[in-house]
Design a protein around this motif. Structure first.
Motif, short mmCIF file in Angstrom:
data_model
loop_
_atom_site.label_atom_id
_atom_site.label_comp_id
_atom_site.label_asym_id
_atom_site.label_seq_id
_atom_site.Cartn_x
_atom_site.Cartn_y
_atom_site.Cartn_z
N ALA A 324 0.68 -1.21 0.20
CA ALA A 324 -0.08 0.04 0.01
C ALA A 324 0.94 1.22 -0.03
O ALA A 324 1.96 1.48 0.69
CB ALA A 324 -1.02 -0.02 1.21
N ILE A 325 0.54 2.06 -0.73
CA ILE A 325 1.06 3.44 -0.72
C ILE A 325 0.00 4.42 -0.17
O ILE A 325 -0.95 4.59 -0.54
CB ILE A 325 1.53 4.09 -2.30
N VAL A 326 0.61 4.82 1.15
CA VAL A 326 -0.40 5.79 1.94
C VAL A 326 0.01 7.02 2.13
O VAL A 326 1.15 7.38 2.50
CB VAL A 326 -0.35 5.04 3.41
N LEU A 327 -0.91 7.95 1.56
CA LEU A 327 -0.42 9.53 1.77
C LEU A 327 -1.37 10.17 2.71
O LEU A 327 -2.70 10.08 2.56
CB LEU A 327 -0.79 10.01 0.59
N ASP A 328 -1.07 10.57 3.75
CA ASP A 328 -1.80 11.42 4.75
C ASP A 328 -2.92 10.59 5.33
O ASP A 328 -4.40 10.85 5.34
CB ASP A 328 -2.38 12.78 4.18
N GLY A 329 -2.67 9.29 5.61
CA GLY A 329 -3.78 8.25 6.25
C GLY A 329 -4.70 7.65 5.33
O GLY A 329 -5.63 7.12 5.60
N LYS A 330 -4.65 7.93 4.14
CA LYS A 330 -5.24 7.33 2.74
C LYS A 330 -4.47 6.53 1.94
O LYS A 330 -3.24 6.97 1.61
CB LYS A 330 -5.99 8.34 2.33
N VAL A 331 -4.87 5.58 1.51
CA VAL A 331 -4.27 4.45 0.50
C VAL A 331 -4.60 4.98 -0.53
O VAL A 331 -5.65 4.92 -0.96
CB VAL A 331 -4.60 3.20 0.82
N ILE A 332 -3.58 5.63 -1.42
CA ILE A 332 -3.93 6.15 -2.67
C ILE A 332 -3.99 5.05 -3.69
O ILE A 332 -4.26 5.04 -4.70
CB ILE A 332 -2.97 7.37 -2.93
N SER A 333 -2.97 3.90 -3.56
CA SER A 333 -3.01 2.71 -4.38
C SER A 333 -2.31 1.68 -3.53
O SER A 333 -1.50 1.78 -2.62
CB SER A 333 -2.49 2.92 -5.65
N ALA A 334 -2.71 0.46 -4.14
CA ALA A 334 -2.06 -0.91 -3.42
C ALA A 334 -1.50 -2.03 -4.46
O ALA A 334 -2.54 -2.81 -4.56
CB ALA A 334 -3.16 -1.52 -2.39
N PRO A 335 -0.62 -1.52 -5.38
CA PRO A 335 -0.29 -2.29 -6.37
C PRO A 335 0.44 -3.69 -5.74
O PRO A 335 0.73 -3.68 -4.69
CB PRO A 335 0.84 -1.54 -7.25
N VAL A 336 0.33 -4.74 -6.65
CA VAL A 336 0.84 -5.93 -6.29
C VAL A 336 2.36 -5.84 -6.67
O VAL A 336 2.81 -5.47 -7.79
CB VAL A 336 0.14 -7.09 -6.89
N ILE A 337 3.22 -6.21 -5.94
CA ILE A 337 4.61 -6.21 -6.25
C ILE A 337 5.22 -7.22 -7.22
O ILE A 337 4.70 -8.55 -7.11
CB ILE A 337 5.69 -6.44 -5.13
N GLN A 338 5.52 -6.81 -8.61
CA GLN A 338 5.71 -7.33 -9.57
C GLN A 338 7.15 -8.30 -9.47
O GLN A 338 7.24 -9.31 -9.78
CB GLN A 338 5.43 -6.65 -11.00
N SER A 339 8.16 -7.31 -9.00
CA SER A 339 9.50 -7.95 -9.23
C SER A 339 10.14 -7.14 -8.23
O SER A 339 9.74 -6.06 -7.69
CB SER A 339 9.98 -7.82 -10.58
N HIS A 340 11.53 -7.63 -7.98
CA HIS A 340 12.32 -7.14 -7.15
C HIS A 340 12.73 -5.51 -7.76
O HIS A 340 13.03 -5.34 -8.75
CB HIS A 340 13.64 -7.73 -6.91
N ILE A 341 12.21 -4.50 -6.93
CA ILE A 341 12.62 -3.05 -7.26
C ILE A 341 14.11 -2.59 -6.52
O ILE A 341 14.14 -2.30 -5.55
CB ILE A 341 11.80 -2.05 -6.80
N ALA A 342 15.11 -2.75 -7.23
CA ALA A 342 16.28 -2.38 -6.76
C ALA A 342 16.71 -1.10 -7.26
O ALA A 342 15.96 -0.61 -7.99
CB ALA A 342 17.43 -3.33 -7.24
N GLY A 343 17.56 -0.47 -6.59
CA GLY A 343 17.95 0.93 -6.96
C GLY A 343 17.14 2.10 -6.68
O GLY A 343 17.44 3.15 -6.45
N GLY A 344 15.99 1.70 -6.04
CA GLY A 344 15.22 2.54 -5.08
C GLY A 344 14.57 3.84 -5.77
O GLY A 344 14.00 4.77 -5.37
N SER A 345 14.15 3.32 -6.98
CA SER A 345 13.19 4.31 -7.61
C SER A 345 11.90 3.73 -8.07
O SER A 345 12.03 2.18 -8.30
CB SER A 345 14.09 4.89 -8.65
N GLY A 346 10.84 4.36 -8.21
CA GLY A 346 9.79 3.65 -8.60
C GLY A 346 8.71 4.68 -9.28
O GLY A 346 8.75 5.77 -8.99
#
Lengths: 554, 327
Positions: A324-346
């Protein structure tokens, strides 16, 4: 003889000219302001538009361009006094400490028994262990997680205090760490508020810390305090949290360590999430508007190394699970993790409009406020009211000035002319000095200047009355003038020092417009003593040297 | 250049103690009356001290205060005071109202939603209405502001008293203190009597009055000190009268010019600072009175030790000007 050494005369005349030169830009306020704004814009962006180029040319570069700042009550704008809830950070620290603490204690489960987090106050962490007899051992383990505080006052103290009673360990921040945390929270809040206000592109905002936990924000030219509050008050607290489940009941029991949060775009959808975030917005280094693979607006982000590692590890271990991506107490989206996200960007996807994506990116980039704020005081002053006040003040000042000058000349004749010239120089010097130190002129400040006109002649009145007295005892005019200046001195000093004292107290304890009044009062006292004693003396001496009158009438 | 406006003749010999029982008595009565009025009627505290919100509206249409009130009452805001603002500087079609709303519960400051609701309700009554300023102060801050104000007045008084004590003698500082209490007391009294809005700027005015009043008092004291050295055997009362008479023309001139400036501001300076300027104008009047009729009475009452009159300490610092004076 009435003699003033050359260097003194040069110094006095020089100071007057300097005051006049410094005050001059205020006569061409709009033009100079345009010039200064254009230069500021050039410094910031390195480029100038045609309009800015023209504004810049409106005032020569080599002339002084300092202006008296107009206060909010004259210019219009918004004023906010915010209190930062510094204690909120303690709770976040305690929540962050729990997983670590659990890990350390769980390793010794054989001796201390089960480990359970207990409900507790916001600023503490209570942990219950299964074997009350081993509480000393548990405290010892917990204490291994403490680190020394590195501040001047907190030498020798650890960041956390651990105590054990019965079967419960209580962990809380030490006073030294609390102080250090508060300090950090305030600095961070100030910086973030400053960045957000700057991003809105307003002119010369005042963002100041007041006391231990307050921030004063004054922004000229903004429409309302509510607008300013929207700009800075949005916490934009972003977290990435593991999803435990989803449902439609907001009141279901989330289970220990979990919380239920609503979805941002669906009123009937609620997510059960693990309370402890994997990564939070604090660890973001960059965010910008972008589009996802379908071409819909999204926000691209990048984490710092710690955030990137945590994010990478989590995604590697939880492929196929929702996140879940939560912004100010609300879930703005909850994508399913597709793969290992290395490098820290998304990218963050949601159902954003382009504008929403841009705003969100701005908020994320500016960083999250470390703690919430409450607004204790807010004031909005419309620009029309400010202009009305300036106009009224200007008329009143001119009428007052003319009346005072007329009164002085009617009473003291030529000496009244000298005093009036000194008064004009005095007013110019007040403006010059205020421009030089960048002081702010407020509505009570205008009243202060008008009041100064009344009292500024006081020193001259004291001197002239004294000269009159000395003339009565049939001394020569030169001697009478000398004695007049000399004998009036102690009364002038005493009278002005006492007013100066009240001015300083006004400045130290006052706020906002009151402070503005104090500044004009203090500056007015200093310049009026100077002009009344020295400037009139130079004028009188010059007149006397030229005319050599046998008798004078005063 | 021979004409001179002389408000005060060259030589005056008024006896300022002739009706001492009357003037001083009147001052004492006035201060006590002010205290009673302030306690009974209270002060009309502005939102700085009371918390709450004030909204200033402006419209080209004539004000409909009853309509405003009717529009706001369904919002359940508690105590709402609506007053029309008059000012000679306003244009003919400029109608200004000030709306004051009490602090809402224990909310720290009014919420933007409430402001929006109020604005919408008023706009329904008068579509032309514009909101010129909105100020809101939470109860926490207003409480602190009261204390800051009290502290600053006390601190200024203490600082002045200490300064006078150091520069003169303790008897003078008691006299100065009495004059300051008199001036602040009467100012608070008149604000309570006429229920003029009392806010932070009035505190600024009070502090300025302190400075102005002491300014006047110190000039008289200064001359008194000088004359005490000059006339070693004259009775204290007569030296005081002489000192006031000698400084009378200066007192009238300075108060005159200050009042001229303040009155022009009072009439032409706009309604936003009228309360502030009124306080200062009033303060200049009572401050001038108190330096002549209050401060000295106390010094006379306590008495001075005539044998150890100090020379003016500033003479040591400021004799330079006399060194090259030569008739």
């Amino acid at each position: 003889m009435l003699q003033i050494s050359l260097w003194k005369r040069v110094l006095i005349i020089g100071l007057c000219l300097l005051g006049l030169a410094m005050a001059a830009p205020n006569l061409f306020y709009n033009r100079v302001e345009g010039h200064n704004d254009a230069l500021a814009a050039f410094e910031k962006t390195g480029a100038m538009t045609a309009a800015q180029e023209e504004a810049r040319a409106g005032w020569p570069d080599w002339l002084p361009s300092g202006l008296v700042n107009l206060g909010l009550d004259l210019r219009g704008g918004a004023h906010l006094l915010a209190e930062v809830k510094v204690a909120e950070v303690y709770k976040a620290r305690m929540d962050a400490l729990w997983p670590e603490m659990r890990k350390a204690l769980a390793a010794e489960r054989a001796t201390i028994g089960s480990v359970r987090r207990m409900p507790s106050g916001e600023d503490e962490l209570k942990i219950q262990i299964g074997e009350p007899g081993q509480i000393a051992r548990a405290v010892e383990i917990a204490r291994t997680l403490a680190t020394p505080v590195v501040t001047l006052t907190g030498v020798g103290q650890n960041d956390i205090e651990v105590t054990g009673t019965g079967d419960t360990i209580t962990v809380r921040l030490s006073p030294a760490e609390q102080a250090a945390t508060d300090e950090r929270t305030m600095q961070q809040s100030l910086e973030i508020v400053r960045r957000r206000v700057d991003a809105a592109g307003t002119r010369e905002p005042t963002i100041m810390r007041q006391g231990n936990d307050r921030i004063l924000i004054e922004v000229p030219g903004i429409g309302s305090a509510a607008e300013l509050k929207d700009l800075i008050g949005t916490t934009a607290k972003l977290t990435f949290q593991p999803v435990v489940g989803r449902g439609s009941n907001p009141n279901a029991n989330p289970g220990a360590g979990n919380e239920i949060l609503p979805a941002a775009d669906d009123a009937n959808l609620f997510y059960t999430l693990d309370k402890v975030p994997v990564v939070s917005g604090d660890e973001l280094t960059d965010a910008r508007p972008d589009t996802d693979q379908n071409g819909t607006p999204a926000v691209a982000f990048r984490f710092n190394p710690t955030g990137a590692r945590a994010f990478g590890d989590y995604t590697a271990n939880h492929i196929g699970e929702p996140f879940a991506i939560v912004l100010d107490g609300k879930v703005i989206s909850a994508p399913v993790i597709q793969s290992h996200i290395a490098g820290g960007s998304g990218i963050i996807t949601g159902r954003f409009s382009v504008q929403e994506a841009t705003d969100l990116a701005l908020l994320l980039r500016a960083g999250a406020l470390p703690a919430g704020m409450t607004f204790l005081e807010e004031r909005t002053i419309g620009p029309e009211l400010g202009q009305d006040s300036i106009d009224a003040g200007r008329i009143a000042a001119v009428v007052g000035l003319v009346a005072v000058v007329g009164f002085m000349i009617a009473t003291y004749g030529l000496f009244g002319v000298f005093a009036s010239l000194a008064l004009l120089i005095n007013i110019a010097m007040i403006f010059g000095f205020m421009s030089m130190i960048g002081a702010t002129l407020t509505l009570p400040g205008i009243a202060g200047i008008v009041l100064t006109m009344g009292t500024a002649v006081d020193a001259n009145v004291l001197v002239f009355e004294r000269i009159r007295e000395e003339l009565r005892t049939a001394k020569g005019p030169a001697r009478a003038i000398e004695l007049g200046y000399e004998k009036a001195m102690s009364a002038i000093v005493d009278a002005n020092v006492t007013t100066f004292i009240t001015g300083v107290i006004l400045f130290v304890l006052g706020a906002g417009p009151v402070r503005g009044f104090a500044v004009t009062l203090i500056v007015g006292i200093v310049t009026s003593v100077f002009t009344a004693i020295w400037v009139t003396r130079v004028m009188v001496a010059a007149w006397y040297a030229r005319r050599r009158p046998k008798t004078i009438t005063l | 250049m021979s004409f001179r406006l002389k408000l005060v003749p060259d030589h005056t010999s008024f006896d300022f103690f002739k009706h001492a029982w009357l003037t001083f008595g009147a001052s004492v009565v006035a201060v006590i009356a002010s205290a009673v009025i302030a306690l009974v009627m209270g002060l009309n505290f502005g939102i700085d001290f009371k918390g709450g919100t004030t909204i200033r509206t402006e419209s080209t249409q004539a004000l409909d205060i009853a309509g405003y009130r009717a529009a706001l009452s369904p919002l359940g805001l508690g105590d709402v005071a609506i007053t029309e603002v008059f000012d000679p500087n306003f244009a003919a079609d400029q109608h200004v109202a000030s709306i004051r709303i009490q602090a809402q519960g224990d909310a720290e400051a009014v919420t933007p939603e409430t402001i929006t609701k109020i604005e919408a309700a008023l706009q329904a009554v008068d579509p032309e209405v514009r909101f010129i300023s909105t100020e809101s102060v939470g109860p926490k801050v207003s409480g602190e502001l009261i204390w800051t104000a009290v502290w600053s007045v006390l601190a200024a008084t203490a600082a002045i008293v200490v300064y006078v004590w150091v520069r003169f003698e303790w008897q003078y500082s008691i006299g100065a203190l009495a004059a300051l209490v008199h001036d602040v007391g009467l100012t608070i009294g008149i604000f309570s009597l006429f229920q003029i809005k009392f806010d932070l700027t009035i505190i600024a005015a009070l502090l300025t009055i302190l400075g102005y009043s002491i300014n006047d008092t110190v000039v008289v004291f200064d001359r008194l000190r000088e004359n005490l050295i000059k006339y070693k055997t004259m009775p204290l009362k007569d030296v005081m009268n002489l000192s006031v008479n000698e400084t009378l023309s200066r007192t009238v001139m300075t108060s005159g010019t200050t009042l001229i400036a303040l009155i022009s501001l009072l009439v032409l300076g706009g309604d936003v600072i009228r309360g502030f300027v009124f306080a200062m104008t009033w303060g200049v009047i009572v401050g001038t009175y108190s330096s002549v009729y209050v401060a000295k009475n106390i010094v006379l009452f306590i008495g001075l030790d005539r044998d150890k009159q100090p020379e003016d300490p500033s003479a040591i610092f400021f004799t330079e000007g006399g060194a090259n004076a030569d008739p």
